[in-house]
Design a protein around this motif. Structure first.
Motif, PDB file in Angstrom:
ATOM      1  N   GLY A 126      29.680   6.073 -59.688  1.00  0.00           N
ATOM      2  CA  GLY A 126      29.849   6.640 -61.015  1.00  0.00           C
ATOM      3  C   GLY A 126      29.909   5.491 -62.006  1.00  0.00           C
ATOM      4  N   ASN A 145      22.827   4.933 -72.556  1.00  0.00           N
ATOM      5  CA  ASN A 145      22.233   5.617 -71.405  1.00  0.00           C
ATOM      6  C   ASN A 145      20.791   5.223 -71.118  1.00  0.00           C
ATOM      7  N   CYS A 150      19.257   8.575 -59.649  1.00  0.00           N
ATOM      8  CA  CYS A 150      20.032   8.320 -60.860  1.00  0.00           C
ATOM      9  C   CYS A 150      20.119   9.628 -61.635  1.00  0.00           C
ATOM     10  N   HIS A 151      21.338  10.004 -62.004  1.00  0.00           N
ATOM     11  CA  HIS A 151      21.564  11.277 -62.687  1.00  0.00           C
ATOM     12  C   HIS A 151      22.463  11.076 -63.910  1.00  0.00           C
ATOM     13  N   TYR A 152      22.114  11.725 -65.017  1.00  0.00           N
ATOM     14  CA  TYR A 152      23.075  11.880 -66.111  1.00  0.00           C
ATOM     15  C   TYR A 152      24.014  12.985 -65.661  1.00  0.00           C
ATOM     16  N   THR A 153      25.309  12.854 -65.951  1.00  0.00           N
ATOM     17  CA  THR A 153      26.262  13.845 -65.469  1.00  0.00           C
ATOM     18  C   THR A 153      27.223  14.286 -66.573  1.00  0.00           C
ATOM     19  N   THR A 154      27.865  15.395 -66.290  1.00  0.00           N
ATOM     20  CA  THR A 154      29.012  15.801 -67.102  1.00  0.00           C
ATOM     21  C   THR A 154      30.241  15.202 -66.432  1.00  0.00           C
ATOM     22  N   TRP A 174      31.876  10.284 -65.648  1.00  0.00           N
ATOM     23  CA  TRP A 174      30.857   9.241 -65.668  1.00  0.00           C
ATOM     24  C   TRP A 174      29.719   9.626 -66.588  1.00  0.00           C
ATOM     25  N   SER A 175      29.064   8.639 -67.125  1.00  0.00           N
ATOM     26  CA  SER A 175      27.848   8.867 -67.903  1.00  0.00           C
ATOM     27  C   SER A 175      26.657   9.010 -66.978  1.00  0.00           C
ATOM     28  N   ILE A 176      26.644   8.187 -65.938  1.00  0.00           N
ATOM     29  CA  ILE A 176      25.540   8.139 -64.979  1.00  0.00           C
ATOM     30  C   ILE A 176      26.124   8.115 -63.569  1.00  0.00           C
ATOM     31  N   PHE A 177      25.436   8.767 -62.655  1.00  0.00           N
ATOM     32  CA  PHE A 177      25.834   8.785 -61.247  1.00  0.00           C
ATOM     33  C   PHE A 177      24.615   8.367 -60.438  1.00  0.00           C
TER      34      PHE A 177
END
Length: 156
Positions: A77, A86, A102-106, A109-112
């Protein structure tokens, strides 16, 4: 028939074809055709229809990373100091070959991201020298996978 989206409807034969190819993308079309009782040409037509509708996005070989020495899988995270960081951070993460997702998340974390490493030392090097060195990364939270229990695609 069940409607998947506005562009395509899949029926029982389509589902059988998809299940067979999801199990083994190299399975001979004629073998599938015999199983469902239609011609190989009909199978090809159905596959083209599914590709055109983007339900099928390709086929690929799956490499076992452990054979290449990548024995450590980790999820990280990434906290960014600003949301505007981002796209820049993702661009830099793309340059790290060990980052495989690589994922943008809620949430926190900003990125996972998901990464593969040779061992824990390799993981520590990536964290300290590459990931945490990205401009905008304020901190990271790492989870090492001990053993993957489930790996599959969505069922059809």
């Amino acid at each position: 028939m069940k409607v998947v989206n506005e562009e395509i409807a899949i029926d029982g034969i389509d589902k059988i074809i998809l299940r067979e190819l999801m199990t083994d993308a190299r399975k001979p079309i004629l073998e599938i055709a015999r199983k469902v009782g239609i011609s190989g040409a009909a199978i090809h037509q159905r596959l083209r229809k599914l590709e055109k509708a983007r339900l099928i996005t390709g086929s690929r070989f799956i490499i076992d990373p452990k054979i290449l020495g990548y024995n450590t899988m980790a999820f990280i995270g990434i906290y960014l100091d600003r949301a505007v960081s981002n796209p820049k951070a993702v661009k830099q993460l793309e340059e790290i070959p060990e980052v495989i997702e690589c994922h943008y998340t809620t949430g926190n974390w900003s990125i996972f991201i998901k990464i593969l490493c040779k061992n824990n030392e390799h993981l520590m090097h990536l964290l300290n020298k590459k990931i945490q060195a990205i401009d905008g990364v304020s901190r990271t939270e790492t989870f090492i996978s001990l053993n993957q229990q489930i790996e599959r695609q969505i069922q059809v």
